[in-house]
Design a protein around this motif. Sequence first.
Motif, PDB file in Angstrom:
ATOM      1  N   LYS A  62       0.811  -1.031  -0.059  1.00  0.00           N
ATOM      2  CA  LYS A  62       0.081  -0.013   0.000  1.00  0.00           C
ATOM      3  C   LYS A  62       0.835   0.999   0.120  1.00  0.00           C
ATOM      4  O   LYS A  62       0.494   2.378  -0.581  1.00  0.00           O
ATOM      5  CB  LYS A  62      -0.921  -0.135   1.342  1.00  0.00           C
ATOM      6  CG  LYS A  62      -2.037  -0.756   1.146  1.00  0.00           C
ATOM      7  CD  LYS A  62      -3.116  -0.584   2.308  1.00  0.00           C
ATOM      8  CE  LYS A  62      -4.452  -1.268   2.181  1.00  0.00           C
ATOM      9  NZ  LYS A  62      -5.239  -1.106   3.204  1.00  0.00           N
ATOM     10  N   ALA A  89       1.203   4.361  -2.836  1.00  0.00           N
ATOM     11  CA  ALA A  89       1.236   6.078  -2.352  1.00  0.00           C
ATOM     12  C   ALA A  89       2.574   6.708  -3.003  1.00  0.00           C
ATOM     13  O   ALA A  89       2.442   7.789  -3.407  1.00  0.00           O
ATOM     14  CB  ALA A  89       1.179   6.118  -0.821  1.00  0.00           C
ATOM     15  N   LEU A 107       1.922  10.804  -3.978  1.00  0.00           N
ATOM     16  CA  LEU A 107       1.557  11.101  -2.422  1.00  0.00           C
ATOM     17  C   LEU A 107       2.772  11.561  -1.574  1.00  0.00           C
ATOM     18  O   LEU A 107       2.236  12.079  -0.315  1.00  0.00           O
ATOM     19  CB  LEU A 107       0.452  10.369  -1.829  1.00  0.00           C
ATOM     20  CG  LEU A 107      -0.559  10.132  -2.905  1.00  0.00           C
ATOM     21  CD1 LEU A 107      -1.425   8.940  -2.180  1.00  0.00           C
ATOM     22  CD2 LEU A 107      -1.357  11.255  -3.236  1.00  0.00           C
ATOM     23  N   VAL A 139       3.319  12.603   3.895  1.00  0.00           N
ATOM     24  CA  VAL A 139       2.476  11.706   3.148  1.00  0.00           C
ATOM     25  C   VAL A 139       1.032  12.491   2.975  1.00  0.00           C
ATOM     26  O   VAL A 139       0.484  12.615   4.093  1.00  0.00           O
ATOM     27  CB  VAL A 139       2.386  10.394   3.675  1.00  0.00           C
ATOM     28  CG1 VAL A 139       1.403   9.480   2.938  1.00  0.00           C
ATOM     29  CG2 VAL A 139       3.690   9.894   3.816  1.00  0.00           C
ATOM     30  N   ARG A 140       0.533  12.635   1.871  1.00  0.00           N
ATOM     31  CA  ARG A 140      -0.627  13.292   1.639  1.00  0.00           C
ATOM     32  C   ARG A 140      -1.956  12.705   2.392  1.00  0.00           C
ATOM     33  O   ARG A 140      -2.063  11.281   2.263  1.00  0.00           O
ATOM     34  CB  ARG A 140      -0.980  13.562   0.153  1.00  0.00           C
ATOM     35  CG  ARG A 140      -2.249  14.678  -0.088  1.00  0.00           C
ATOM     36  CD  ARG A 140      -2.453  14.745  -1.474  1.00  0.00           C
ATOM     37  NE  ARG A 140      -1.302  14.986  -2.111  1.00  0.00           N
ATOM     38  CZ  ARG A 140      -1.096  14.893  -3.476  1.00  0.00           C
ATOM     39  NH1 ARG A 140      -2.162  14.824  -4.207  1.00  0.00           N
ATOM     40  NH2 ARG A 140      -0.178  15.459  -4.063  1.00  0.00           N
TER      41      ARG A 140
END
Length: 258
Positions: A198, A202, A207, A230-231
Motif C-alpha cells: 500500500k 502511495a 503522494l 504523506v498526503r
Amino acid sequence: MSSIYQHFRPEEKEFIDQVFEWKREAAEMYAPKLTDFLDPREQEIVRSVVGAHGDTAVFFFGGTAHTERKRAYICPSYFTPVEKEFDIVLYELHYPDKFVSIAHPQVLGSLMGLGLRRRKFGDILTDGKRVQFLAAKEVSHYIEVNLNRIGKTAVTLDKKSPDEAIAQEEEWKEISTTVSSLRLDAVLSAFMKQSRQKVQMAIKGGLVKVNWKQQENPAFECTEGDVFSVRGAGRAKLLTVEGQTKKEKWRIVLGIVK
C-alpha cells in the motif's frame, strides 16, 4: 569545497553550487544576498556552505517566529540584518467563512495558479477558520492585483503585521521501531502502519515527499534527518538510526507530528 558534497545527496549538488555562488558574491562585492523562501533542508545546506566563521554570515527569517520556510540573508560577517530587510509580507484572506472553508492545498494551488514559483511565498498559516500566508515583497503587488479567488471562493486580502500572525507550533512524539531496511517504503510502512504494498502505491502515486521534494522511488535510501510527508497521513522525521539487530533489522527512532 568538495568535502561539503559528501554530506549531501548527489541531486543536491546544483543547489550547493548555487549557494557557493551566493557566498562568493556577498564576500567579493561586500553586498548582501537575499534568497527566495527556502525549505528546512535547503536552509541546512546554506548553513553548512556559508558556515559560522569566515568573511560571510547567514541569517534566516520567514516572517514570524515559527515559520518553516525562511528567506536566507547572506552578507559580510560584520553585518546583522533587521527583520524588515527580509522583505516579507503577511496577508490574511477574507472570505465568507460561515458558508465555506478554505484549506492549505487550495491556497497553495491558487498561488501557484498565478504563475508564481513556490519559492516566492512562505508558510501558509491556518487555525481552521482564519487563513494567512507569507510572500516575498517583490511579488506582493502582483498578488494583490491577481489573487481574488481561492478555488471558487471570492477572497480579499488584508496586510497584517508580523505580531498578528496565527501561531503554528507542531508537537512531535517519538516512537522506536524496527524496519527490514532503510528503503523509503519500509520506513513509511512503520510510520503509516500499512503494508509495504500500500505504501508503494502511495509513493508511486505522487503522494509522498522527502525533504519537501516529491519522491516516487520506493527504494530511495533514507538517512537520519530525512523528513517525510504523506498526503492524508501527516508528517514524520527519521531522528535516529541506532544500528542493526541480530536478525539484521534496523532499529530506528521516528518523530511523528501529533
